[in-house]
Motif scaffolding. Structure first.
Motif, PDB file in Angstrom:
ATOM      1  N   ILE A  35       0.830  -1.211   0.000  1.00 36.24           N
ATOM      2  CA  ILE A  35       0.000   0.000   0.000  1.00 36.24           C
ATOM      3  C   ILE A  35       0.866   1.263   0.000  1.00 36.24           C
ATOM      4  CG2 ILE A  35      -1.694   1.313   1.352  1.00 36.24           C
ATOM      5  CD1 ILE A  35      -2.712  -1.427   2.373  1.00 36.24           C
ATOM      6  N   GLU A  36       1.958   1.223   0.775  1.00 42.22           N
ATOM      7  CA  GLU A  36       2.701   2.477   0.975  1.00 42.22           C
ATOM      8  C   GLU A  36       3.905   2.623   0.045  1.00 42.22           C
ATOM      9  OE1 GLU A  36       3.299   3.265   5.157  1.00 42.22           O
ATOM     10  OE2 GLU A  36       1.442   2.219   5.651  1.00 42.22           O
ATOM     11  N   ARG A  72      -2.092  12.118   7.301  1.00 38.13           N
ATOM     12  CA  ARG A  72      -1.855  11.494   5.994  1.00 38.13           C
ATOM     13  C   ARG A  72      -2.004   9.979   6.172  1.00 38.13           C
ATOM     14  NH1 ARG A  72       3.970  10.639   3.544  1.00 38.13           N
ATOM     15  NH2 ARG A  72       3.851   9.163   5.250  1.00 38.13           N
ATOM     16  N   MET A  76      -6.112   2.376  -0.355  1.00 35.66           N
ATOM     17  CA  MET A  76      -6.363   2.005  -1.744  1.00 35.66           C
ATOM     18  C   MET A  76      -7.615   2.770  -2.196  1.00 35.66           C
ATOM     19  SD  MET A  76      -3.977  -0.207  -2.295  1.00 35.66           S
ATOM     20  CE  MET A  76      -4.395  -1.219  -3.677  1.00 35.66           C
ATOM     21  N   ALA A 100     -10.298   2.232   0.604  1.00 33.90           N
ATOM     22  CA  ALA A 100     -10.148   1.027   1.428  1.00 33.90           C
ATOM     23  C   ALA A 100      -8.938   1.209   2.333  1.00 33.90           C
ATOM     24  CB  ALA A 100      -9.965  -0.201   0.533  1.00 33.90           C
ATOM     25  N   PHE A 101      -9.228   1.195   3.627  1.00 31.85           N
ATOM     26  CA  PHE A 101      -8.159   1.379   4.604  1.00 31.85           C
ATOM     27  C   PHE A 101      -7.689   0.021   5.144  1.00 31.85           C
ATOM     28  CE2 PHE A 101     -10.782   5.218   4.843  1.00 31.85           C
ATOM     29  CZ  PHE A 101      -9.828   6.214   4.771  1.00 31.85           C
ATOM     30  N   HIS A 102      -6.432   0.004   5.498  1.00 29.14           N
ATOM     31  CA  HIS A 102      -5.870  -1.172   6.156  1.00 29.14           C
ATOM     32  C   HIS A 102      -6.065  -0.973   7.655  1.00 29.14           C
ATOM     33  CE1 HIS A 102      -2.062  -3.714   7.107  1.00 29.14           C
ATOM     34  NE2 HIS A 102      -3.155  -4.409   7.275  1.00 29.14           N
ATOM     35  N   ARG A 105      -3.133  -1.080  10.267  1.00 29.16           N
ATOM     36  CA  ARG A 105      -2.183   0.017  10.107  1.00 29.16           C
ATOM     37  C   ARG A 105      -2.727   1.282  10.759  1.00 29.16           C
ATOM     38  NH1 ARG A 105       2.876   1.691   9.942  1.00 29.16           N
ATOM     39  NH2 ARG A 105       3.437   3.045   8.220  1.00 29.16           N
ATOM     40  N   ASP A 109      -0.766   1.532  14.320  1.00 27.79           N
ATOM     41  CA  ASP A 109       0.395   2.399  14.123  1.00 27.79           C
ATOM     42  C   ASP A 109       0.048   3.888  14.159  1.00 27.79           C
ATOM     43  OD1 ASP A 109       1.738   0.049  13.747  1.00 27.79           O
ATOM     44  OD2 ASP A 109       1.635   0.124  11.560  1.00 27.79           O
ATOM     45  N   GLN A 110      -1.163   4.222  13.753  1.00 27.97           N
ATOM     46  CA  GLN A 110      -1.488   5.643  13.625  1.00 27.97           C
ATOM     47  C   GLN A 110      -2.554   6.103  14.609  1.00 27.97           C
ATOM     48  OE1 GLN A 110      -1.959   5.171   9.186  1.00 27.97           O
ATOM     49  NE2 GLN A 110      -0.792   7.075   9.211  1.00 27.97           N
TER      50      GLN A 110
END
Lengths: 162, 419
Positions: A35-36, A72, A76, A100-102, A105, A109-110
Motif C-alpha cells: 500500500i505504501e 496522511r 487504496m 479502502a483502509f488497512h 495500520r 500504528d497511527q
C-alpha cells in the motif's frame, strides 16, 4: 464451566487454520509494503471534532465544521463513478470514490479510527465518508477484521472548508 | 533508488532483512554451529565473516534496497552454513570415490552428531591436516583383500592348512572324512563343528627307490655328491636355463602325484570314496589336507574392523579455512539460492495475500522453482567438474597427454645421419 474447558487461540503456530499471529503479522507487513511503497496512494484524513463543532441542536448538522489535525493515510483509492444530472435548477454532478483502509495500520500504528461523516482529501478534492463497511475478515477469523471500506462522495463547495 | 521509510514505523516486529549482518548474531542464529561456535573443533572466524558478508550479498541480489525481503539474518546465516556443509558433502563424496579402494580396511574414526571427527590419532590436528584433506597412498586394499582370499584357497597367505590321516581298510571304499577329522583328538578343537574344506588327498608308498631310478633320473646319478656330467657317457650337453629345469621338475612331480597314483577318489559331502577298492598290500593310510573356512568377520584378520565402505571413511566436515576461492564462490551462490528458496517458502504459504479492496499474488512459487533449479545446476556443475577429476580420470588424462605428445614428436623431423 471449569478452567479446563476454556479455549484460547495460541499466539504462535500451530494455531487453528495455520494462521496465527506470525501469519497475521506477515500479511500486515505485505500490506504495509504494497500500500505504501508500491501503490503509494495517500489521502488526508480530516476527523471532525465533535467537541469543537457547533452543530444544530435539532438537526444535528453544522455549517462550519471543525476538525482535528489532519493525518496522511495510505489507502487504496478507487474512482467509482460520476453522475451528472441536468434539472431546471441547473447541473448537478455527483462524484464517488471508495477508499479502502488497512485497519491494523490505522489502529495500531497511527491511532486513527475511521468514522462516517469525516472527510478525506484525495488530490485536490474533499470527499465525505458516507458509509463504512468491514468486508474482509482475515483468514475468515472474526477477530481479524482487516479492511475498512469507505464509500465517499465529493463534498459540495462550501460544505467543508479548510 | 533507496527504500522509502514507512511512517509512522510499524509497531509490530516486521521481518525485513537488514542491509548488513552482524558478527555477534551469527552463532546464536545457527542450528548446528559447526563453524561458528568457539568451542567447536571446526570453529572459524573466517566463516563468521563470510556469513556476515553473505547478508549484504543476499540483500543486494534479491533487491532488498527496493522492496522488503521477508527474511531474517538468521535465515541467511543458516543458508550459509548449509551451503558450506553441502559443499563439504559433495567434495567428501568425491574424495570417497577416489580413495575408498585404497582405504578399505584402514583406520576409521568416530564422529559427533555434527559430522566432526572426534579426537583420535586421525584428528590430532584438525587444522590444515584434516583427514578429508590428506592425499593418501595408493594401497589397492580391495585388490589385496581379494588376492588374500584367492591365496587362502590355494593354501597361501595366512590361511591355516591342516593335515590329517585316516586308516584305509582293505575292502572298504567309503570314509566319512568330516566325521573322522571332527572327532579326532587333534582336530576337534580347530574344526569346532564347522564344515571342513578338503584340499588334497594323498598316500605314500613304503617303497621309494623308484625316485632314484624312475623317469628322468636315469642311471649313474648317485645322490647329490656327484654331478650328472661326470658319469655320463656322452660328450655333448645342451645348456638349459634354470627355469626350464624347474618346470621339468614340476612336470615330473605332477606326473608322480597324479598319473602314477593307483588310486583315485570321489568326494561328496566330505565323504570320500576310494577307487579301486582298497586291497591287502595297498596303502594302509591316506592323508588329507584341509582347511577350516574362517568367519569372514574374524577380527583377527587385518582390517576387518577398518573402513568397509564410504560410510566408515574417516572423513569429517571440511575445515572452512581449507576451502579455496573456487569453493567459496560456489558456497556464496548456493547460499543465495537457499535464501531464495526460504523466501519463496515464506511468500508461498498463502497464494494470495488480501489487501484492502484487492488481493496480491506473491512470487513465492516462482522463487522456489527458480531456487530449486539453481541448486540443481550448482550441484550438477560441481559434480560434473569433480567427475573429471577423479584419480582414475586424471590418470586417463595423463595417458592421453603422453600419447598426444608422442604424436606430436612423431612429426618432428629426425636428424638424418649422412656418413
Amino acid at each position: 464451566m471449569s478452567d479446563d474447558n476454556k479455549w484460547e487461540q495460541p499466539a504462535s503456530p500451530p494455531p487453528p487454520l495455520f494462521t496465527g499471529q506470525k501469519e497475521k503479522d506477515f500479511v500486515k507487513q505485505v500490506n504495509d509494503e504494497v500500500i505504501e511503497r508500491v501503490v503509494g496512494q495517500t489521502v488526508v484524513y480530516y476527523p471532525i471534532s465533535l467537541e469543537h463543532t457547533n452543530f444544530h441542536n435539532i438537526y444535528g448538522e453544522a455549517v462550519e465544521k471543525s476538525f482535528l489535525n489532519p493525518v496522511r493515510v495510505y489507502a487504496m483509492v478507487k474512482y467509482e463513478s460520476q453522475n451528472t444530472t441536468t434539472t431546471p435548477l441547473g447541473v448537478d454532478r455527483i462524484e464517488k470514490i471508495s477508499v479502502a483502509f488497512h485497519k491494523r495500520r490505522l489502529s495500531e500504528d497511527q491511532d486513527l479510527f475511521v468514522r462516517e461523516g469525516d472527510f478525506v482529501q484525495y488530490g485536490e478534492h474533499f470527499y465525505e465518508i458516507l458509509s463504512l463497511t468491514e468486508p474482509k475478515w482475515l483468514f475468515g477469523q472474526v477477530e481479524s477484521r482487516f479492511e475498512i471500506a469507505a464509500s465517499c462522495v465529493r463534498a459540495r463547495e462550501g460544505l467543508f472548508n479548510v | 533508488m533507496s527504500i522509502p521509510t514507512l511512517t509512522p514505523a510499524s509497531k509490530l516486529s516486521a521481518v525485513v532483512l537488514p542491509v548488513t549482518g552482524a558478527t555477534g548474531n551469527v552463532n546464536s542464529s545457527l542450528p548446528y554451529k559447526i563453524y561458528s561456535d568457539e568451542t567447536s573443533p571446526m570453529y572459524s572466524s573466517q566463516f563468521i565473516s563470510g556469513a556476515v558478508d553473505q547478508v549484504s550479498f543476499v540483500f543486494k541480489k534479491l533487491g532488498g534496497d527496493i522492496l522488503d525481503i521477508e527474511l531474517t539474518e538468521g535465515n541467511v546465516y543458516t543458508a550459509y552454513e548449509e551451503a558450506v556443509l553441502e559443499y563439504s558433502y559433495l567434495i567428501n563424496v568425491h574424495q570417497a570415490t577416489n580413495i575408498l579402494s585404497d582405504a578399505l580396511g584402514n583406520s576409521t574414526g568416530s564422529f559427533d552428531s555434527k559430522g566432526n571427527i572426534e579426537a583420535s590419532a586421525l584428528s590430532s590436528s584438525l587444522s590444515g591436516s584434516h583427514i578429508a584433506l590428506k592425499y593418501p597412498k595408493f594401497d589397492y586394499s580391495m585388490t589385496r583383500r581379494i588376492a588374500d582370499g584367492i591365496g587362502a584357497e590355494v593354501g597361501l597367505n595366512g590361511s591355516v592348512q591342516y593335515s590329517a590321516s585316516f586308516d584305509v581298510t582293505p575292502g572298504t571304499q567309503d570314509y566319512d572324512l568330516q566325521s573322522i577329522i571332527e572327532t579326532s583328538n587333534e582336530h576337534s578343537g580347530s574344526v569346532n563343528g564347522k564344515r571342513i574344506l578338503i584340499k588334497k588327498v594323498f598316500y605314500k608308498t613304503p617303497q621309494a627307490m623308484w625316485r632314484f631310478y624312475g623317469y628322468y633320473g636315469g642311471l649313474n646319478v648317485v645322490g647329490n655328491l656327484h654331478n650328472y656330467g661326470q658319469f655320463s657317457d656322452d660328450s655333448t650337453f645342451q645348456l638349459i636355463p634354470a627355469w626350464h629345469n624347474k618346470a621339468q621338475a614340476m612336470a615330473f612331480e605332477d606326473a608322480i602325484y597324479t598319473r602314477m597314483s593307483h588310486f583315485s577318489y570321489e568326494l561328496r559331502d566330505n565323504k570320500i570314496r576310494i577307487h579301486p577298492r582298497p586291497y591287502n598290500g595297498g596303502p594302509r593310510k591316506m592323508w588329507v589336507e584341509f582347511s577350516v573356512p574362517t568367519d569372514v568377520w574374524d577380527s583377527k584378520n587385518e582390517g576387518v574392523d577398518g573402513v568397509n565402505n564410504m560410510n566408515t571413511l574417516p572423513i569429517g566436515n571440511l575445515p572452512f579455512e581449507n576451502i579455496n576461492a573456487i569453493g567459496k564462490q560456489w558456497i556464496r551462490r548456493f547460499a543465495l539460492s537457499l535464501c531464495k528458496e526460504i523466501l519463496g517458502q515464506v511468500r508461498s504459504k498463502f497464494g494470495n495475500v488480501p489487501i484492502p479492496g484487492d488481493n496480491v499474488t506473491l512470487n513465492g512459487s516462482a522463487l522456489i522453482t527458480e531456487a530449486k533449479s539453481e541448486q540443481e545446476k550448482l550441484r550438477d556443475e560441481l559434480k560434473t567438474t569433480l567427475a573429471e577429476m577423479t584419480y582414475s580420470k586424471l590418470a586417463e588424462k595423463d595417458a592421453n597427454m603422453t600419447d598426444n605428445v608422442e604424436k606430436v614428436l612423431d612429426k618432428v623431423p629426425n636428424y638424418i645421419f649422412v656418413g
